[in-house]
Design a protein around this motif. Sequence first.
Motif, mmCIF file in Angstrom:
data_model
loop_
_atom_site.group_PDB
_atom_site.id
_atom_site.type_symbol
_atom_site.label_atom_id
_atom_site.label_comp_id
_atom_site.label_asym_id
_atom_site.label_seq_id
_atom_site.Cartn_x
_atom_site.Cartn_y
_atom_site.Cartn_z
ATOM 1 N N ALA A 1 -1.239 2.608 8.141
ATOM 2 C CA ALA A 1 -0.505 1.836 7.084
ATOM 3 C C ALA A 1 -0.308 0.843 7.342
ATOM 4 N N ALA A 2 0.068 -0.034 8.253
ATOM 5 C CA ALA A 2 0.394 -1.551 8.228
ATOM 6 C C ALA A 2 -1.199 -2.258 8.084
ATOM 7 N N LEU A 3 -1.732 -1.374 8.821
ATOM 8 C CA LEU A 3 -3.418 -2.602 8.469
ATOM 9 C C LEU A 3 -3.699 -2.545 7.288
ATOM 10 N N TYR B 1 -3.947 -4.790 1.571
ATOM 11 C CA TYR B 1 -2.880 -4.834 0.425
ATOM 12 C C TYR B 1 -1.661 -6.110 -0.034
ATOM 13 N N GLY B 2 -1.236 -7.087 0.851
ATOM 14 C CA GLY B 2 -0.633 -7.654 0.550
ATOM 15 C C GLY B 2 0.975 -7.708 0.658
ATOM 16 N N VAL B 3 1.113 -6.048 0.707
ATOM 17 C CA VAL B 3 2.360 -5.283 0.232
ATOM 18 C C VAL B 3 2.579 -5.425 2.232
ATOM 19 N N ALA B 4 4.404 -4.834 1.686
ATOM 20 C CA ALA B 4 5.140 -4.257 2.865
ATOM 21 C C ALA B 4 4.714 -3.116 3.316
ATOM 22 N N GLU B 5 4.716 -2.447 4.590
ATOM 23 C CA GLU B 5 3.956 -1.041 5.592
ATOM 24 C C GLU B 5 4.892 -0.142 3.932
ATOM 25 N N ASP B 6 6.564 0.155 4.035
ATOM 26 C CA ASP B 6 7.322 0.971 3.510
ATOM 27 C C ASP B 6 6.780 0.948 1.806
ATOM 28 N N ARG B 7 4.851 0.392 1.988
ATOM 29 C CA ARG B 7 4.946 0.870 0.427
ATOM 30 C C ARG B 7 3.506 1.337 0.147
ATOM 31 N N VAL B 8 3.492 2.261 1.637
ATOM 32 C CA VAL B 8 1.686 2.502 1.676
ATOM 33 C C VAL B 8 2.386 4.185 2.463
ATOM 34 N N VAL B 9 1.333 4.533 1.935
ATOM 35 C CA VAL B 9 1.213 6.199 2.616
ATOM 36 C C VAL B 9 -0.185 6.345 2.504
ATOM 37 N N VAL B 10 -0.359 6.839 3.892
ATOM 38 C CA VAL B 10 -1.993 7.004 5.091
ATOM 39 C C VAL B 10 -1.940 8.932 3.923
ATOM 40 N N THR B 11 -2.959 8.963 3.798
ATOM 41 C CA THR B 11 -3.787 10.307 3.111
ATOM 42 C C THR B 11 -4.651 10.816 3.482
ATOM 43 N N ALA B 12 -5.156 12.124 4.135
ATOM 44 C CA ALA B 12 -6.516 12.852 3.857
ATOM 45 C C ALA B 12 -7.683 12.454 2.853
ATOM 46 N N GLY B 13 -7.957 11.285 2.376
ATOM 47 C CA GLY B 13 -8.824 10.938 1.361
ATOM 48 C C GLY B 13 -7.987 10.224 0.139
ATOM 49 N N ALA B 14 -9.018 9.973 -0.536
ATOM 50 C CA ALA B 14 -8.197 9.760 -1.901
ATOM 51 C C ALA B 14 -8.067 11.157 -3.070
ATOM 52 N N GLY C 1 -11.633 -6.499 -4.296
ATOM 53 C CA GLY C 1 -12.150 -5.624 -5.634
ATOM 54 C C GLY C 1 -10.208 -6.159 -6.587
ATOM 55 N N PRO C 2 -10.236 -6.282 -8.779
ATOM 56 C CA PRO C 2 -8.634 -6.056 -8.363
ATOM 57 C C PRO C 2 -8.493 -4.976 -8.132
ATOM 58 N N THR C 3 -7.068 -5.350 -7.690
ATOM 59 C CA THR C 3 -5.868 -4.229 -7.589
ATOM 60 C C THR C 3 -5.051 -4.326 -8.507
ATOM 61 N N ALA C 4 -4.289 -3.344 -8.891
ATOM 62 C CA ALA C 4 -2.813 -3.325 -9.667
ATOM 63 C C ALA C 4 -2.070 -3.367 -7.831
ATOM 64 N N ALA C 5 -1.904 -3.119 -7.514
ATOM 65 C CA ALA C 5 -1.142 -3.004 -5.294
ATOM 66 C C ALA C 5 0.432 -4.126 -6.223
ATOM 67 N N GLY C 6 1.383 -3.735 -6.203
ATOM 68 C CA GLY C 6 2.453 -4.412 -6.659
ATOM 69 C C GLY C 6 2.512 -5.309 -7.778
ATOM 70 N N TRP D 1 -5.593 6.419 0.956
ATOM 71 C CA TRP D 1 -3.612 5.792 0.728
ATOM 72 C C TRP D 1 -2.987 5.723 -0.459
ATOM 73 N N LEU D 2 -2.095 5.593 -0.533
ATOM 74 C CA LEU D 2 -1.318 5.211 -1.646
ATOM 75 C C LEU D 2 -0.657 4.113 -1.118
ATOM 76 N N VAL D 3 -0.309 3.097 -2.183
ATOM 77 C CA VAL D 3 0.131 1.855 -2.243
ATOM 78 C C VAL D 3 1.331 1.745 -3.884
ATOM 79 N N ALA D 4 2.793 1.726 -3.622
ATOM 80 C CA ALA D 4 3.600 2.324 -4.241
ATOM 81 C C ALA D 4 5.055 1.629 -4.449
ATOM 82 N N PRO D 5 5.504 1.919 -5.405
ATOM 83 C CA PRO D 5 7.065 1.308 -5.087
ATOM 84 C C PRO D 5 7.148 1.635 -3.653
#
Length: 402
Positions: free
Chosen positions: A56-58, A63-76, A239-244, A267-271
Amino acid sequence: MFPPLAYLEWIDGRPAAADYDLGTSDLRLAETPDGAEPVPPRLAGLDAPAGDASLAALVADEYGVAEDRVVVTAGATHANFVAAATAYTLDDGCAAAADAEVGGADTGTDDSAGGARTGRDAGGDEDESGPRALVEAPGYEPLVELPRALGARVERFRRPAPEAELLPDRVENAVVAAGSEEIAHVTVTNRHNPTGRLESRDDLADVAGVVADHEGYLLVDEVYAPYTAEPVDGRGFGGPTAAGLPSTVVTGSLTKFHGLGGLKIGWLVAPPEFAECARAVEAHVPAVAEPSVALAKRLFANRDDLVAESRKRCVSNHGLLAEFVAGRDDLTGPVPDGSPFGLLRHDTADGDEVARAAWDAGVLVVPGRFFGAPDGARVSLGGDAAESERALAAFGAVLDGL
């Protein structure tokens, strides 16, 4: 609640059976037989990252965000499931709504008022219960059916052909036409699946603003976003990302651009508040394997070299596909810059006719009806240059015979 997905049933087994694969959209390498070697060829012999950073930290660093914004999942697919379920439960303190009715199976679209189309129950009547979701059209079938399976009423908005531009006013009009000022989420893909169109971060921010005005979240599936000739952003693998962005959730994986579908890492990156709720939702479907996590870390440890390899293949395959389409009088449809796939239309045959004729000749292409575009077929180049050239030559012979 969870009906069969027509596209996934149709595609199952076909890539392996085809002589020429123009249907698979990931940038893959040759694979070993199932179970013969657990380490994907692309990662064989590569070192793991130094230190003890979590996956999750990687991802967060990428994405240039804090780790608490990331949830690792089993694929998209898993990430999209968790994101949609979270959008429906967030206002209830992450408690699942037990009485949600299931939307119907109608996946059609209507271009009036921006392309809104209501979901319907099994008896054909409009289902007014449950949260509301808005999904692009044309669009990837699982992203349409997933919200319905979770109890949402699905509306549609159209990305008009042939360019499939993402237009904020289309989103606004579709929300209003649905008869409610609130929406749980709006789902889009970037690059757009099936046309390959790429939207900028500014464009995505405009849509996110519209969605936020209606108390919802913008969900952006970015598995194809890194498919670019040159990096356009220092985040999200270039790529262009909407993360953040405010009120925005992005999903991604190692499957498409990285060609590592067997790992089932996404993964998902979210508020932060959304990600916290998503972790509670994810606990109901734990499926991330530790060996996959360990192998995924190898990619991040060797990120620059592996990303450069994928981008080189993207550029090569885009050139081959664009040249192929430009050289034929019977095909139309843009092949967006940097994209190795596109939605192509034949001048006398619809997507099913093209796909059937191709399959009879051992060539796999995907009928556009699975994306709500029955007049076309999605053609994708994922293999190396020599493999892609042979596949296009075989497909050309099919088209010559139509």
